[in-house]
Design an enzyme around this catalytic site. Structure first.
Site, short mmCIF file in Angstrom:
data_model
loop_
_atom_site.label_atom_id
_atom_site.label_comp_id
_atom_site.label_asym_id
_atom_site.label_seq_id
_atom_site.Cartn_x
_atom_site.Cartn_y
_atom_site.Cartn_z
N HIS A 184 1.94 4.96 -2.71
CA HIS A 184 2.15 6.37 -2.43
C HIS A 184 3.59 6.78 -2.72
O HIS A 184 3.85 7.83 -3.33
CB HIS A 184 1.84 6.67 -0.95
CG HIS A 184 0.42 6.37 -0.56
ND1 HIS A 184 -0.66 6.80 -1.28
CD2 HIS A 184 -0.08 5.70 0.52
CE1 HIS A 184 -1.78 6.39 -0.69
NE2 HIS A 184 -1.44 5.72 0.40
N HIS A 232 0.83 -1.21 0.00
CA HIS A 232 0.00 0.00 0.00
C HIS A 232 0.86 1.26 0.00
O HIS A 232 0.67 2.16 -0.84
CB HIS A 232 -0.91 -0.01 1.22
CG HIS A 232 -1.84 1.16 1.29
ND1 HIS A 232 -3.11 1.14 0.75
CD2 HIS A 232 -1.68 2.42 1.82
CE1 HIS A 232 -3.68 2.32 0.94
NE2 HIS A 232 -2.84 3.10 1.59
N GLU A 233 1.80 1.32 0.93
CA GLU A 233 2.62 2.53 1.04
C GLU A 233 3.56 2.69 -0.15
O GLU A 233 3.92 3.81 -0.49
CB GLU A 233 3.40 2.50 2.35
CG GLU A 233 2.55 2.47 3.60
CD GLU A 233 1.56 3.63 3.70
OE1 GLU A 233 1.84 4.70 3.11
OE2 GLU A 233 0.51 3.47 4.34
#
Length: 347
Positions: A25, A21-22
């Site tokens: 980003h 997920h990170e």
């Protein structure tokens, strides 16, 4: 499964999903030229970290999430031209939604990898009995390996879904099953059993299947299809919880699972084998991606909603006010997690 093995396994799985997920980003921010000050797995006190260029890569003490710290995202005005808020709206939007997008894409690769390595099992049609579980209605009625299911209560069984549909329609009453054995048609009367895990009625046998290994393009397409079906199933399940009063609602006793429920599900999957654990990872990744994209404060979807509002208004919302909204949303989220965990414990 021993807690000594189970707890590290759950932490490892959750950390993997957080890293994916990170990374969404992180990578989109780097590609956009936004300064990434920190990439952290976990919250709370820093256990250890490594500084590489302008970014600190850290592992923190509470393994319940993670974060990427972008310059200027907290609303500070002195972050310079590489700050988050100094970039075009479309770039900021992509950075925000990329985390959830990565979680939604990961299962495609998981499913495709399973199809290419383990293979794709397809149930034979017409349905042929592969094996019969001892002590089940099928075993008690004399169903054998190699039998072909032709009809249930006079309804022809052409494809696999026809069988559970017919059994569920019986609601547990005895059914007349016509089978073909060695070229001869036989009739068996079997009382289906309720499967508590699925809520459907079963006879207690495993259908024979044909296994094949698709090519990489075919496996990728199958991975996309399987991921789409899983998303539909997750959304449909939540809708059913929200609208079916007999289930007690989303936060009821049969509602959403929290950390304790995830541990329990992972334990069951680990006992069933590696493939079951891989399936749990894929479903958890989808759940994380779908939950994070909801337009709720403190979630990625909430931050994306503020960017949409900026597009409509023609100017950004005051950063200080936006931060207050996210802080309130974070507090509500912690309360929700506490409530869901309490339901997990009751279950």
């Amino acid at each position: 499964m021993s807690p000594v093995v189970l707890v590290p396994l759950v932490v490892l799985i959750f950390s993997l999903l957080v890293i994916v997920h990170e990374s969404g980003h992180f990578l989109t921010a780097k590609l956009s030229g936004i300064k990434v000050e920190q990439f952290s797995i976990g919250f709370g006190p820093k256990l250890f970290g490594v500084q590489r260029g302008e970014t600190l890569y850290a592992v923190r003490g509470v393994p319940l999430g993670g974060f990427v710290k972008l310059a200027g995202m907290d609303g500070s005005m002195d972050a310079g031209p590489r700050s988050f808020n100094a970039h075009p709206l479309w770039q900021r939007f992509l950075v925000i939604v990329a985390g959830s997008a990565f979680n939604l894409i990961l299962p495609i690769f998981i499913f495709a990898g399973v199809f290419m390595t383990v293979g794709l099992a397809q149930v034979k049609t017409p349905i042929e009995v592969g094996s019969v579980d001892a002590g089940t209605p099928a075993a008690n009625a004399g169903l054998r390996s190699g039998d072909v299911i032709r009809s249930v209560n006079g309804q022809a069984i052409v494809q696999f879904q026809d069988l559970p549909n017919s059994l569920n329609a019986s609601k547990g009453a005895p059914v007349t099953v016509t089978i073909e054995r060695g070229g001869t048609l036989l009739t068996l009367v079997i009382t289906p059993r309720l499967d508590q895990s699925t809520g459907g009625y079963v006879l207690g046998f495993h259908p024979a299947a044909i296994t094949s290994r698709p090519s990489p393009p075919q496996a990728t397409w199958l991975g996309v299809r399987e991921t789409g079906n899983a998303i539909v199933g997750i959304v449909g399940g939540i809708y059913e919880l929200a609208t079916n009063k007999s289930l007690g609602g989303i936060l009821g006793p049969n509602g959403l699972e929290g950390p304790v429920g995830i541990v329990k599900t992972t334990a069951r999957a680990a006992q069933a084998g590696v493939l079951s654990v891989v399936g749990v990872v894929a479903l958890l990744s989808l759940s994380l991606g779908l939950a994070n994209i909801l337009p709720f404060p403190a979630l990625d979807g909430g931050r994306a909603a503020f960017l949409v509002l900026e597009l409509v208004r023609g100017r950004p919302v005051d950063p200080a006010r936006e931060q207050v909204v996210h802080y309130v949303g974070l507090a509500l989220l912690f309360g929700l997690v506490g409530l869901v965990t309490y339901n997990d414990v009751l279950r």
